[in-house]
Motif scaffolding. Structure first.
Motif, PDB file in Angstrom:
ATOM      1  N   TRP A   1       8.712  15.791  -5.572  1.00 54.10           N
ATOM      2  CA  TRP A   1       7.626  15.036  -5.479  1.00 54.10           C
ATOM      3  C   TRP A   1       7.283  14.202  -6.805  1.00 54.10           C
ATOM      4  CZ3 TRP A   1       4.661  14.324  -1.200  1.00 54.10           C
ATOM      5  CH2 TRP A   1       4.924  15.224  -0.220  1.00 54.10           C
ATOM      6  N   ASN A   2       7.657  14.972  -7.934  1.00 55.96           N
ATOM      7  CA  ASN A   2       7.120  14.120  -9.333  1.00 55.96           C
ATOM      8  C   ASN A   2       8.294  13.190  -9.498  1.00 55.96           C
ATOM      9  OD1 ASN A   2       5.005  15.509  -9.728  1.00 55.96           O
ATOM     10  ND2 ASN A   2       5.990  17.148 -10.936  1.00 55.96           N
ATOM     11  N   SER A   3       9.355  13.097  -9.124  1.00 53.88           N
ATOM     12  CA  SER A   3      10.403  12.236  -9.550  1.00 53.88           C
ATOM     13  C   SER A   3      10.894  11.085  -8.299  1.00 53.88           C
ATOM     14  CB  SER A   3      11.834  12.814 -10.009  1.00 53.88           C
ATOM     15  OG  SER A   3      11.223  13.732 -11.069  1.00 53.88           O
ATOM     16  N   TYR A   4      11.341  11.535  -7.307  1.00 54.92           N
ATOM     17  CA  TYR A   4      12.053  10.967  -6.314  1.00 54.92           C
ATOM     18  C   TYR A   4      11.154  10.141  -5.473  1.00 54.92           C
ATOM     19  CZ  TYR A   4      15.915  13.296  -8.473  1.00 54.92           C
ATOM     20  OH  TYR A   4      16.994  13.842  -9.288  1.00 54.92           O
TER      21      TYR A   4
ATOM     22  N   VAL B   1      11.003   6.144  -5.315  1.00 55.64           N
ATOM     23  CA  VAL B   1      10.995   5.304  -4.115  1.00 55.64           C
ATOM     24  C   VAL B   1       9.637   4.324  -4.245  1.00 55.64           C
ATOM     25  CG1 VAL B   1      10.637   5.332  -1.709  1.00 55.64           C
ATOM     26  CG2 VAL B   1      11.946   6.856  -2.933  1.00 55.64           C
ATOM     27  N   GLY B   2       8.558   4.669  -4.466  1.00 57.25           N
ATOM     28  CA  GLY B   2       7.547   3.884  -4.586  1.00 57.25           C
ATOM     29  C   GLY B   2       7.562   2.650  -5.509  1.00 57.25           C
TER      30      GLY B   2
ATOM     31  N   CYS C   1       0.829  -1.103  -0.061  1.00 56.91           N
ATOM     32  CA  CYS C   1       0.063   0.065   0.034  1.00 56.91           C
ATOM     33  C   CYS C   1       0.794   1.339   0.079  1.00 56.91           C
ATOM     34  CB  CYS C   1      -0.846  -0.104   1.351  1.00 56.91           C
ATOM     35  SG  CYS C   1      -2.079  -1.244   1.290  1.00 56.91           S
ATOM     36  N   LEU C   2       1.939   1.397   0.874  1.00 52.48           N
ATOM     37  CA  LEU C   2       2.842   2.520   0.642  1.00 52.48           C
ATOM     38  C   LEU C   2       3.483   2.554  -0.521  1.00 52.48           C
ATOM     39  CD1 LEU C   2       4.303   4.518   2.359  1.00 52.48           C
ATOM     40  CD2 LEU C   2       6.255   2.773   2.755  1.00 52.48           C
ATOM     41  N   GLY C   3       3.729   1.531  -1.229  1.00 54.72           N
ATOM     42  CA  GLY C   3       4.405   1.706  -2.483  1.00 54.72           C
ATOM     43  C   GLY C   3       3.530   2.331  -3.472  1.00 54.72           C
ATOM     44  N   ILE C   4       2.444   1.796  -3.553  1.00 53.82           N
ATOM     45  CA  ILE C   4       1.187   2.282  -4.582  1.00 53.82           C
ATOM     46  C   ILE C   4       0.853   3.937  -3.865  1.00 53.82           C
ATOM     47  CG2 ILE C   4      -1.116   2.145  -5.315  1.00 53.82           C
ATOM     48  CD1 ILE C   4      -0.583  -0.968  -4.789  1.00 53.82           C
ATOM     49  N   PHE C   5       0.984   4.367  -2.883  1.00 57.00           N
ATOM     50  CA  PHE C   5       0.649   5.422  -2.377  1.00 57.00           C
ATOM     51  C   PHE C   5       1.751   6.379  -2.778  1.00 57.00           C
ATOM     52  CE2 PHE C   5       1.476   8.899   0.977  1.00 57.00           C
ATOM     53  CZ  PHE C   5       0.429   9.327   0.731  1.00 57.00           C
ATOM     54  N   LEU C   6       3.107   6.102  -2.836  1.00 57.81           N
ATOM     55  CA  LEU C   6       4.032   6.927  -3.067  1.00 57.81           C
ATOM     56  C   LEU C   6       4.177   7.166  -4.508  1.00 57.81           C
ATOM     57  CD1 LEU C   6       7.115   5.828  -0.630  1.00 57.81           C
ATOM     58  CD2 LEU C   6       5.473   7.830  -0.609  1.00 57.81           C
TER      59      LEU C   6
END
Length: 385
Positions: A276-279, A283-284, A249-254
């Motif tokens: 926000w748009n890249s890094y 990570v997600g 869920c965290l991966g999809i959220f990021l």
């Protein structure tokens, strides 16, 4: 008696990651086929703010491509299991990227000249003001011919990548950073975890807001994932199911952070745009990649033949989908009641068929040619780092 030379470790091809790349390419197609017409659509707007937003998140998909490139290109070399031959690395990248690119450009020219109808597209406000509607509404002149020639070079001089096939912008970055990638691999392979983290921060700061190389840190993250792949996947395999679900869920959220928060934050803090748009998206992407590699059930799921087929054709599909969308829109939109649906179906089917043919007759043959050249000419293996 001569001792046998140790054989180079052969890394398996991770089909599940190919599948993820194919699904990411599909999400780029979906967001382009929707275009600006979906901005005021309440259903699409709602879906973007749920985990299903991943289906439409073409921008995040490109960041995923960059992370994945860093990962798969560095994997054979990152733990010194195979020597990194600099010239051979570059030749493989050129033969991997350019042949399909050249064919995509030629296809775009043919579609523009013989299929596209600007007189059908131009009177339609939603199309003309959309993300892609006005790209081909120009006439050939010396300037446009010059821009076309520069497109074939890709890495420079700067050119108008929106001239024929807008997704080419990401290939410009891919090729430029590919020149630096072997040296990043060398640095990460020979450094400790602490130093690698410090280098990552330095890389992000130095490349910030520099056109053409700003996603260096995204590629760098992919190389780091390759370096510590075994440690990360072993840790994930020890997690209980609840922790695994939370991590997913965290991966999809990021990954979907651009749909959830980034737009509002950038209105007030423009300096955080690339972060926000890249890094964070990267990570997600890393989290999802590592979970899929670590979890046997997810790996088997994404090794399904339908997904792997999409993964195999994903590069050519990414290159040609938008020219097909633009061309098919001029054939159907404004002429038929369900013109948008017809555009979707025909563009998608043609993209599948043509990209498969490109895989079989362009991508794979040229990859074999590059391998033969490297084996035949020893000079191409002379420079190691």
């Amino acid at each position: 008696m001569k001792e046998d030379k140790p054989k180079a470790v052969m890394h398996p091809r991770y089909k599940q990651l190919d599948s993820l790349r194919g699904l990411a390419a599909l999400s780029v197609f979906f967001i382009h086929i929707i275009g600006k017409n979906a901005v005021d659509n309440p259903l699409v707007d709602f879906l973007k703010r749920t985990p299903l937003g991943i289906v439409f998140n073409g921008g995040a998909a490109v960041m995923f491509f960059f992370v994945l490139s860093g990962f798969v290109l560095s994997l054979p070399f990152i733990n010194n299991e195979k020597p990194l031959k600099l010239t051979a690395f570059y030749i493989k990248r050129v033969f991997r990227i350019y042949p399909a690119l050249i064919l995509a450009i030629v296809l775009s020219v043919l579609l523009k000249e013989f299929v596209y109808d600007k007189f059908i597209i131009s009177p339609i406000p939603d199309i003309q003001s959309g993300e892609w509607g006005g790209f081909w509404n120009w006439h050939w002149n010396k300037e446009h011919i010059h821009e076309l020639i520069k497109t074939f070079v890709l890495i420079g001089p700067e050119f108008n990548f929106n001239l024929l096939d807008p997704p080419i912008w990401s290939l410009v970055i891919e090729m430029k950073i590919s020149i630096l990638l072997p040296f990043f691999i060398m640095i990460i392979a020979r450094s400790s975890a602490v130093l690698n983290f410090i280098f990552l921060i330095i890389m992000v700061c130095l490349a910030y807001d520099h056109a053409g190389v700003w996603p260096i840190g995204v590629f760098y993250l992919g190389i780091l994932m390759a370096k510590y792949k075994d440690q990360i996947t072993n840790t994930i395999q020890s997690w209980p199911l609840v922790i695994l679900i939370v991590a997913c869920c965290l991966g999809i959220f990021l990954y979907n952070i651009g749909f959830e928060f980034a737009g509002k934050i950038q209105q007030h803090y423009a300096l955080l745009s690339h972060t926000w748009n890249s890094y964070i998206i990267a990570v997600g992407s890393c989290i999802m990649m590592m979970i899929v590699l670590a979890n046997k059930n997810l790996s088997l799921f994404f090794e399904h033949s339908v997904f792997t087929f999409l993964g195999n054709i994903s590069y050519s599909f990414y290159l040609i989908h938008m020219p097909l969308v633009i061309a098919m829109s001029s054939v159907f939109v404004g002429r038929y009641a369900f013109g948008g649906l017809y555009t979707f179906i025909t563009a998608f089917l043609f993209a599948l068929i043509i990209s498969y043919l490109m895989l079989v007759f362009i991508e794979k043959p040229f990859q074999r040619i590059s391998a033969k050249l490297i084996r035949r000419f020893k000079a191409l293996n002379a420079i190691s780092i």
